[in-house]
Motif scaffolding. Structure first.
Motif, mmCIF file in Angstrom:
data_model
loop_
_atom_site.group_PDB
_atom_site.id
_atom_site.type_symbol
_atom_site.label_atom_id
_atom_site.label_comp_id
_atom_site.label_asym_id
_atom_site.label_seq_id
_atom_site.Cartn_x
_atom_site.Cartn_y
_atom_site.Cartn_z
ATOM 1 N N GLY A 1 9.610 -9.315 6.179
ATOM 2 C CA GLY A 1 8.371 -8.704 6.655
ATOM 3 C C GLY A 1 7.278 -8.590 5.604
ATOM 4 N N THR A 2 6.064 -8.360 6.096
ATOM 5 C CA THR A 2 4.917 -8.071 5.241
ATOM 6 C C THR A 2 4.258 -6.784 5.711
ATOM 7 O OG1 THR A 2 3.429 -9.390 6.621
ATOM 8 C CG2 THR A 2 4.461 -10.496 4.731
ATOM 9 N N LEU A 3 3.592 -6.126 4.793
ATOM 10 C CA LEU A 3 2.852 -4.902 5.089
ATOM 11 C C LEU A 3 1.398 -5.149 4.738
ATOM 12 C CD1 LEU A 3 2.896 -1.839 5.831
ATOM 13 C CD2 LEU A 3 3.110 -1.391 3.365
ATOM 14 N N ALA A 4 0.503 -4.941 5.710
ATOM 15 C CA ALA A 4 -0.932 -5.121 5.499
ATOM 16 C C ALA A 4 -1.646 -3.798 5.741
ATOM 17 C CB ALA A 4 -1.480 -6.202 6.423
ATOM 18 N N ILE A 5 -2.531 -3.448 4.820
ATOM 19 C CA ILE A 5 -3.388 -2.279 4.973
ATOM 20 C C ILE A 5 -4.819 -2.790 5.100
ATOM 21 C CG2 ILE A 5 -4.156 -0.094 3.991
ATOM 22 C CD1 ILE A 5 -1.169 -0.173 4.628
ATOM 23 N N THR A 6 -5.477 -2.438 6.202
ATOM 24 C CA THR A 6 -6.833 -2.895 6.460
ATOM 25 C C THR A 6 -7.761 -1.689 6.562
ATOM 26 O OG1 THR A 6 -5.957 -4.762 7.712
ATOM 27 C CG2 THR A 6 -8.301 -4.292 7.968
ATOM 28 N N ILE A 7 -8.897 -1.765 5.872
ATOM 29 C CA ILE A 7 -9.882 -0.678 5.869
ATOM 30 C C ILE A 7 -11.208 -1.232 6.375
ATOM 31 C CG2 ILE A 7 -11.112 1.004 4.452
ATOM 32 C CD1 ILE A 7 -8.700 0.738 2.453
ATOM 33 N N GLU A 8 -11.722 -0.636 7.454
ATOM 34 C CA GLU A 8 -12.981 -1.064 8.051
ATOM 35 C C GLU A 8 -13.966 0.094 8.028
ATOM 36 O OE1 GLU A 8 -12.441 -3.886 11.559
ATOM 37 O OE2 GLU A 8 -10.577 -2.749 11.604
ATOM 38 N N PRO A 9 -15.010 0.025 7.194
ATOM 39 C CA PRO A 9 -16.002 1.110 7.145
ATOM 40 C C PRO A 9 -16.674 1.302 8.496
ATOM 41 C CG PRO A 9 -16.253 -0.388 5.281
ATOM 42 C CD PRO A 9 -15.299 -1.041 6.234
ATOM 43 N N GLU A 10 -16.976 2.571 8.839
ATOM 44 C CA GLU A 10 -17.652 2.840 10.094
ATOM 45 C C GLU A 10 -19.108 2.383 10.047
ATOM 46 O OE1 GLU A 10 -17.234 6.865 11.318
ATOM 47 O OE2 GLU A 10 -15.052 6.771 11.490
ATOM 48 N N SER A 11 -19.726 2.439 8.877
ATOM 49 C CA SER A 11 -21.100 1.974 8.722
ATOM 50 C C SER A 11 -21.076 0.642 7.982
ATOM 51 C CB SER A 11 -21.924 3.013 7.969
ATOM 52 O OG SER A 11 -21.343 3.296 6.709
ATOM 53 N N ALA A 12 -22.194 0.265 7.431
ATOM 54 C CA ALA A 12 -22.272 -1.013 6.728
ATOM 55 C C ALA A 12 -21.308 -1.022 5.538
ATOM 56 C CB ALA A 12 -23.696 -1.267 6.257
ATOM 57 N N GLY A 13 -20.674 -2.128 5.342
ATOM 58 C CA GLY A 13 -19.718 -2.263 4.245
ATOM 59 C C GLY A 13 -18.730 -3.355 4.544
ATOM 60 N N GLU A 14 -18.076 -3.831 3.503
ATOM 61 C CA GLU A 14 -17.141 -4.933 3.667
ATOM 62 C C GLU A 14 -15.768 -4.453 4.116
ATOM 63 O OE1 GLU A 14 -16.827 -7.390 0.261
ATOM 64 O OE2 GLU A 14 -18.955 -7.905 0.186
ATOM 65 N N ARG A 15 -15.149 -5.248 4.971
ATOM 66 C CA ARG A 15 -13.781 -5.000 5.404
ATOM 67 C C ARG A 15 -12.835 -5.396 4.276
ATOM 68 N NH1 ARG A 15 -10.017 -8.457 7.919
ATOM 69 N NH2 ARG A 15 -8.644 -7.474 9.470
ATOM 70 N N TYR A 16 -11.838 -4.546 4.035
ATOM 71 C CA TYR A 16 -10.873 -4.807 2.963
ATOM 72 C C TYR A 16 -9.472 -4.905 3.561
ATOM 73 C CZ TYR A 16 -7.480 -3.803 -0.682
ATOM 74 O OH TYR A 16 -6.383 -3.858 -1.511
ATOM 75 N N GLN A 17 -8.684 -5.842 3.039
ATOM 76 C CA GLN A 17 -7.280 -5.923 3.448
ATOM 77 C C GLN A 17 -6.407 -6.259 2.245
ATOM 78 O OE1 GLN A 17 -5.456 -9.202 5.984
ATOM 79 N NE2 GLN A 17 -5.259 -7.475 7.399
ATOM 80 N N GLY A 18 -5.325 -5.514 2.094
ATOM 81 C CA GLY A 18 -4.315 -5.800 1.086
ATOM 82 C C GLY A 18 -2.993 -6.082 1.767
ATOM 83 N N VAL A 19 -2.300 -7.125 1.320
ATOM 84 C CA VAL A 19 -1.037 -7.526 1.942
ATOM 85 C C VAL A 19 0.036 -7.645 0.871
ATOM 86 C CG1 VAL A 19 0.144 -9.249 3.357
ATOM 87 C CG2 VAL A 19 -2.303 -8.828 3.705
ATOM 88 N N VAL A 20 1.207 -7.054 1.131
ATOM 89 C CA VAL A 20 2.337 -7.161 0.207
ATOM 90 C C VAL A 20 3.601 -7.432 1.010
ATOM 91 C CG1 VAL A 20 1.343 -5.640 -1.558
ATOM 92 C CG2 VAL A 20 2.773 -4.666 0.253
ATOM 93 N N ASP A 21 4.602 -7.997 0.359
ATOM 94 C CA ASP A 21 5.913 -8.142 0.982
ATOM 95 C C ASP A 21 6.578 -6.775 1.080
ATOM 96 O OD1 ASP A 21 5.627 -10.892 1.128
ATOM 97 O OD2 ASP A 21 6.564 -11.225 -0.831
ATOM 98 N N LEU A 22 7.393 -6.606 2.113
ATOM 99 C CA LEU A 22 8.167 -5.370 2.206
ATOM 100 C C LEU A 22 9.155 -5.321 1.040
ATOM 101 C CD1 LEU A 22 8.991 -5.123 6.021
ATOM 102 C CD2 LEU A 22 7.176 -3.970 4.745
ATOM 103 N N ALA A 23 9.258 -4.164 0.435
ATOM 104 C CA ALA A 23 10.151 -4.031 -0.716
ATOM 105 C C ALA A 23 10.755 -2.633 -0.714
ATOM 106 C CB ALA A 23 9.389 -4.265 -2.026
ATOM 107 N N GLY A 24 12.009 -2.546 -1.133
ATOM 108 C CA GLY A 24 12.637 -1.252 -1.320
ATOM 109 C C GLY A 24 13.424 -0.728 -0.148
ATOM 110 N N GLY A 25 13.405 -1.408 0.994
ATOM 111 C CA GLY A 25 14.261 -1.019 2.096
ATOM 112 C C GLY A 25 13.733 0.070 3.003
ATOM 113 N N SER A 26 12.531 0.589 2.739
ATOM 114 C CA SER A 26 11.963 1.632 3.595
ATOM 115 C C SER A 26 10.456 1.490 3.616
ATOM 116 C CB SER A 26 12.341 3.029 3.084
ATOM 117 O OG SER A 26 11.691 3.295 1.853
ATOM 118 N N LEU A 27 9.829 2.111 4.612
ATOM 119 C CA LEU A 27 8.371 2.068 4.692
ATOM 120 C C LEU A 27 7.742 2.817 3.520
ATOM 121 C CD1 LEU A 27 5.880 1.170 6.239
ATOM 122 C CD2 LEU A 27 6.108 3.216 7.673
ATOM 123 N N ALA A 28 8.350 3.912 3.105
ATOM 124 C CA ALA A 28 7.832 4.662 1.954
ATOM 125 C C ALA A 28 7.843 3.796 0.703
ATOM 126 C CB ALA A 28 8.658 5.925 1.735
ATOM 127 N N ALA A 29 8.944 3.075 0.454
ATOM 128 C CA ALA A 29 9.026 2.196 -0.716
ATOM 129 C C ALA A 29 8.023 1.060 -0.615
ATOM 130 C CB ALA A 29 10.449 1.644 -0.846
#
Length: 292
Positions: free
Chosen positions: A109-137
């Motif tokens: 699996g992969t985990l992606a965090i996406t941030i979309e500003p409500e007003s003007a601004g660039e959309r940001y996304q960071g993607v990492v592989d799942l690591a550590g065996g839990s969502l917290a890790a």
């Protein structure tokens, strides 16, 4: 009080923290689905995690946590607004195992965090592989790779409670800050149990863990279930699918029915509704704009 996020700050160290508890929101969301207990727990952990992440934002935005995999859990998508609204959905290919951690539940699996500003601004996304065996890790791995901010995360969910805690080391603001505080805070926080996170009041959790530290508490932030679906949004989606497909569906089923993936709310469109969707506004008769 349930469904609240509590922020706190170490006064003489560059460390911030948050504790979140979700009862009504978690119950409302999983109550609209028929997911197994294993998937419900992942949804609860995802809700707590997304609330913690959204609370670290410095500007109004929508934040999405998305887990995708080739395993039994194909998708977990949780969305939050900085105003406190939360929604979540999950999709599975097969029964999600109760044990084995994310390696078994969300293989490759992969985990992606996406941030979309409500007003003007660039959309940001960071993607990492799942690591550590839990969502917290996996979240700790995300912060290490994408944000370069040392962060510890604890998550726990068991119907009807979902909860989480985050502590984060901030860039040094003062040379007078306690240099040993981050390591000490991590050791203290790691003593919390899942049951304590879910069942003790947030203020009591913070006092029990950090009673020897100088802690500043902030007013709690209320959280709630909120789905952004609407009939207008669904209508726009149907228009995008095209008139031919909609008329084929009408002929086969007598109406077009769509259920929101997040809240399961049904939206129904009959022949008159579909005609209105694909008729230019200037050509419509007054009766065609009436609600059905």
């Amino acid at each position: 009080m349930s469904d609240r996020l509590h922020r706190f700050l170490f006064e003489h160290a560059d460390i911030r923290g948050e504790v979140v508890q979700l009862d009504e929101t978690f119950t409302e969301i999983v109550g609209r689905t028929d997911h197994s207990p294993a998937v419900q727990r992942l949804i609860g952990e995802g809700l707590a995690a997304t609330a913690l992440l959204a609370a670290t934002m410095k500007y109004p935005c929508h934040l999405s946590l998305q887990l995708q995999s080739s395993g039994p859990l194909s998708l977990l998508l949780v969305q939050a607004g900085t105003s406190g609204g939360l929604r979540a959905m999950a999709r599975t290919r097969e029964a999600v195992p109760e044990s084995g951690g994310l390696e078994a539940q969300a293989r490759d699996g992969t985990l992606a965090i996406t941030i979309e500003p409500e007003s003007a601004g660039e959309r940001y996304q960071g993607v990492v592989d799942l690591a550590g065996g839990s969502l917290a890790a996996a979240l700790e791995h995300y912060f290490s790779e994408s944000e370069q901010l040392p962060t510890r995360v604890w998550l726990s969910a068991e119907q009807p409670h979902a909860a989480g805690m985050l502590i984060q080391r901030l860039p040094a603001q003062s040379e007078a800050a306690d240099p040993d505080a981050w390591e000490r805070a991590g050791h203290l926080a790691a003593t919390v149990t899942g049951g304590e996170l879910r069942e003790l009041a947030p203020g009591e959790i913070i006092r029990r863990l950090f009673h020897e530290e100088d802690i500043r508490l902030f007013d709690p932030m209320p959280l709630r279930f909120h789905c952004r679906c609407s009939r207008a949004r669904v209508a726009s989606m149907l228009q995008g699918l095209g008139e031919a497909e909609m008329r084929d569906t009408l002929e086969e089923q007598g109406q077009v029915e769509v259920h929101c993936d997040f809240c399961n709310e049904p939206y129904r469109f009959d022949a008159v509704d579909i005609e209105a969707l694909f008729t230019p506004a200037a050509a419509r008769s007054p009766a065609s704009d009436q609600a059905h």
